[in-house]
Write an enzyme that holds these catalytic residues in place. Structure first.
Site, PDB file in Angstrom:
ATOM      1  CG  HIS A  96      -0.543   0.340   2.836  1.00  0.00           C
ATOM      2  ND1 HIS A  96       0.025  -0.834   3.946  1.00  0.00           N
ATOM      3  CD2 HIS A  96      -0.428   1.497   2.724  1.00  0.00           C
ATOM      4  CE1 HIS A  96      -0.252  -0.504   4.015  1.00  0.00           C
ATOM      5  NE2 HIS A  96       0.335   1.227   4.484  1.00  0.00           N
ATOM      6  CG  ASP A 232       0.105  -3.699   2.733  1.00  0.00           C
ATOM      7  OD1 ASP A 232       1.069  -3.699   1.911  1.00  0.00           O
ATOM      8  OD2 ASP A 232      -0.564  -4.124   3.534  1.00  0.00           O
ATOM      9  CB  SER A 664       2.632   1.732   6.153  1.00  0.00           C
ATOM     10  OG  SER A 664       1.595   1.948   6.487  1.00  0.00           O
TER      11      SER A 664
HETATM   12  N1  ARG Z   1      -4.608   0.626   7.092  1.00  0.00           N
HETATM   13  C1  ARG Z   1      -2.682   0.159   6.653  1.00  0.00           C
HETATM   14  C2  ARG Z   1      -2.339   2.086   6.334  1.00  0.00           C
HETATM   15  O1  ARG Z   1      -3.168   2.211   7.437  1.00  0.00           O
HETATM   16  C3  ARG Z   1      -3.533   0.488   5.570  1.00  0.00           C
HETATM   17  C4  ARG Z   1      -3.567  -1.035   4.709  1.00  0.00           C
HETATM   18  C5  ARG Z   1      -3.772  -1.124   3.091  1.00  0.00           C
HETATM   19  N2  ARG Z   1      -5.151  -1.986   3.001  1.00  0.00           N
HETATM   20  C6  ARG Z   1      -5.655  -2.031   2.457  1.00  0.00           C
HETATM   21  N3  ARG Z   1      -7.039  -2.898   2.675  1.00  0.00           N
HETATM   22  N4  ARG Z   1      -5.846  -0.713   2.038  1.00  0.00           N
HETATM   23  O2  ARG Z   1      -1.639   1.785   6.638  1.00  0.00           O
END
Ligand code: ARG
Length: 747
Positions: A96, A232, A664
């Site tokens: 992401h 991811d 992330s």
């Molecule tokens: N919640 C994660 C973050 O804020 C992002 C995950 C991305 N995945 C998704 N299915 N949108 O870093």
């Protein structure tokens, strides 16, 4: 967690920065102080490295493998973290985090979002203009160069101006004529200041990305939740000039020879294993007051939830109807959906975990302490009052201000784009004292050069529907007297039919299509721009924004002053506590362990997931849960290469580390300094964690390094990349009893 706030908050000049007291496992520590504050503790928890191997300015250390990713915001902010994993500058980060790059390179013909992308040689790696990778060279406490210069009688505005001026001087000295990017950041609500010196590389190429069915498996449904089965990760590579220095994108550049790179662990991950996470957490507000919690729950979150929810609803209709639009909108949709769900979860968490009451208790203790002593009263007696008064004032303007921003200026892309023409508009104003022809020429050139970028992922019908829906929302939420003047036109000429008005705007605006704006820029006329209907929305809502932002900014200053005093007072009140500063997009380290949790009565969540769970979640009718045929085949044949543990392919795992958006892509590092996984999310039960850390519930969701290796090697067949990595294998086979394999995991 990816950092998305930057853009929302950059709009407003003030960010409330607070701090945290250290609780077990809580704390995003500054690497510079780890030796003094945390090292003994870390050793006790199992760390085998020396303090110098962790952070050293003179020798290569772990910090030299950690990268801040940015597109334009370095050195002040990083949207994600990445880590160097080979001696040729290879980087791992989250899928992401790389998603907008993958999206930019995608088209219906080359749909890397759906199919994934793998460069089988360096020649095939894809360039990403604007994407930068920054290494921290050093950091320095500059508090003593700033605080003594600030007298207590300074107004908040003058104080900020003075800090800016002093910082500028320090930055100039440390930049070494452009060799480094430097920033000075405020800590503990403006009670301390630190300088950060970076080396920033501008040629960062996309090397590999799994298909979304792996990299985003579970989609928005599973986002922010455990149990998780997402691969991811994305792979990039940093390129440097032949002499190793940062250089603009060029075919002459060579893969970076890094100071340090992380070996990758192919070993089993057990409960209670030591785990540390490095990266660039964007922002926490751990000691936000009860007033701030109230504001978040009742003012801020509801607006974001409503506006983002509406946008997503409109976009989805167009994305579902047309594959081309789906690709164009994929990245912006993912960003908005992520923020939308975050705020829903945060609001829920704040209420459910009674964060308001917890904050109130701290404030009551503080007040008691202050009132017990006259000198304290004189110093800190007003702190909470400032905060209270500030929020009362903010409360009066928050709705008209945020709707002007989120639905007016930044609502549809056409208005966002039209704002870029403000400078040209003022340069072309009739009858200037002196017409600045040079400036006009260069502004036009610059605007011309950004046309393609804007229209690449723009789709007129979707944007038109967005404009109509958001103006309608604006109108429904704000009392008539607080609406900008453009709503008079919509009422008078269009009888409040927002669709009809949007049709009119897109038929008549020079900003609606590439051809029209190109025509306009060949011979720009002031009148055409000034009368343009999209530009009218910009002008009118901007006026509104300015009107309300005065009160907002003044109140934020009052709040900041209150916070600064409150924080200083609290630290004085608890002299034996070790305080950890709030996250602020500077490099941090958090240490803890691999750990399961109990999310609710009678429910236990194990600390890892396996490929079996991917198969269990498969739903070919739901594009969030499609499982690629190749992955199924590997699963059915148990063709896991050397990456499985006792015949089981692990996918994700949990730790109790303290992370937030910006982390992330962060490396999860074991006791020996090897990469055991990549952090990518927080969990639903503790979404209010940025404001109050919840040791029992808060977990970091990580993708297992072994799953990353398996996907690269067995799924993608990118042996070229595997060959580049230093993979560290188990020396003895893992004891079965240690691995806590549940009957449900048995394939
Ligand atoms: N919640 C994660 C973050 O804020 C992002 C995950 C991305 N995945 C998704 N299915 N949108 O870093």
């Amino acid at each position: 967690m990816k950092k998305f706030w930057l853009s929302i908050f950059m709009l407003f000049a003030f960010v409330i920065s607070t701090f945290a007291t250290a609780l077990p496992d809580e704390g995003m520590w500054l690497p510079m102080f780890v030796k003094r504050l945390n090292y003994v503790d870390m050793q006790k928890m199992g760390l085998h490295l020396t303090a110098e191997e962790i952070y050293s300015v003179n020798h290569s250390s772990l910090k030299d493998a950690i990268v801040g990713l940015a597109s334009g915001s370095a050195p002040d902010g990083y949207f994600c973290t990445a880590e160097v994993v080979s001696d040729q500058g290879l980087l791992f980060t989250n899928h992401h985090c790389g998603f907008s790059s993958v999206q930019k390179h995608s088209s219906v013909e080359h749909d890397y979002i759906t199919d994934g992308f793998w460069a089988m040689s360096k020649k095939e790696e894809l360039k990403n203009p604007g994407l930068t990778a920054s290494f921290l060279v050093r950091m320095e406490d500059v508090t003593s160069k700033i605080i003594p210069e600030l007298s207590d009688t300074l107004s908040e505005a003058d104080r900020s101006a003075k800090i800016k001026k002093l910082s500028k001087k320090l930055i100039k000295e440390a930049e070494e004529d452009g060799k480094y990017l430097v920033t000075v950041k405020s800590f503990f609500g403006g009670n301390e200041f630190y300088m950060f010196v970076y080396q920033t590389y501008k040629d960062v190429r996309l090397v590999g990305a799994p298909p979304s069915a792996i990299g985003k498996f579970g989609g928005d449904t599973d986002n922010w939740m455990w149990p998780r089965h997402t691969g991811d990760f994305t792979v990039f590579r940093i390129y440097s000039a032949p002499d190793g220095s940062p250089a603009e994108i060029s075919d002459k550049n060579i893969p970076l020879k890094p100071k340090h790179h992380l070996p990758i662990s192919n070993k089993s991950i057990k409960k209670n294993d030591f785990a540390m996470i490095w990266g660039y957490p964007g922002g926490t507000q751990r000691f936000l007051t009860s007033y701030g919690v109230n504001y978040n729950i009742n003012d801020f979150a509801p607006i974001i939830i409503e506006v983002f929810g509406k946008k997503l609803e409109v976009w989805k209709k167009f994305m579902d109807a047309d594959h081309n639009v789906k690709i164009k909108y994929a990245s912006k949709y993912a960003g908005a959906a992520n923020a939308w769900k975050l705020f829903i979860g945060q609001k829920r968490g704040l209420k459910k975990l009674k964060v308001y009451d917890k904050k109130l208790k701290i404030e009551n203790d503080f007040t008691k302490w202050v009132n017990a002593d006259e000198a304290r009263k004189a110093k800190y007696g007003e702190a909470l009052n400032y905060i209270k008064k500030g929020y009362e004032e903010v409360d009066k303007v928050i709705n008209p201000l945020f709707f002007a921003s989120l639905c007016g200026l930044r609502g549809a892309e056409i208005t966002q784009y039209a704002q870029n023409f403000n400078q040209l508009h003022s340069l072309l104003k009739p009858k200037p004292k002196k017409r600045n022809k040079e400036a006009i020429k260069s502004t036009i050139e610059q605007l011309k050069s950004s046309i393609d970028k804007h229209f690449k992922d723009y789709y007129l019908p979707a944007d038109r529907a967005t404009l109509a829906a958001l103006l309608q929302l604006y109108y429904n939420n704000i009392p008539k007297n607080d609406l900008p003047s453009v709503f008079n036109i919509i009422e008078k000429d269009f009888n409040n039919d927002f669709n009809a008005y949007a049709n009119f705007v897109y038929e008549n605006s020079i900003f609606a299509t590439k051809d029209k704006i190109t025509d306009f820029l060949t011979k720009p006329k002031y009148k055409v721009l000034d009368k343009d209907p999209a530009y009218k929305i910009v002008q009118s809502t901007f006026k509104s924004l300015m009107k309300y932002s005065k009160t907002y900014n003044l109140s934020m200053r009052t709040i900041n002053k209150g916070n600064r005093l409150f924080i200083a007072g609290l630290r004085e009140m608890n002299p034996d506590k070790v305080y950890c500063p709030d996250a602020n997009s500077t490099m941090r380290l958090t240490y803890g362990k691999v750990l399961d949790y109990y999310p609710a009565d009678a429910i236990h969540y194990n600390y890892f997931t396996t490929l079996k769970g991917v198969m269990e979640k498969e739903d070919p009718k739901n594009d969030e849960f499609i499982v690629p045929a190749k992955l199924k085949e590997l699963y059915n044949k148990k063709d896991y290469g050397p990456y499985a543990e006792n015949g089981v392919m692990h996918v994700c795992f949990l730790t109790n580390n303290d992370i937030t958006g910006g982390n992330s892509g962060s490396p999860v590092i074991n006791a020996d300094g090897e990469l055991m996984g990549l952090a990518f999310d927080g969990n639903w039960e503790a979404m209010s964690g940025d404001i109050a850390f919840e040791p029992e519930l808060q977990r970091t969701i990580c993708v297992d390094a072994r799953y990353v290796l398996f996907i690269i090697d067995k799924y993608a067949g990118a042996k070229n990349l595997i060959d580049e990595l230093d993979i560290v294998n188990e020396t003895t086979s893992p004891a079965k009893a240690n691995v806590e394999l549940h009957p449900a995991n048995v394939e």
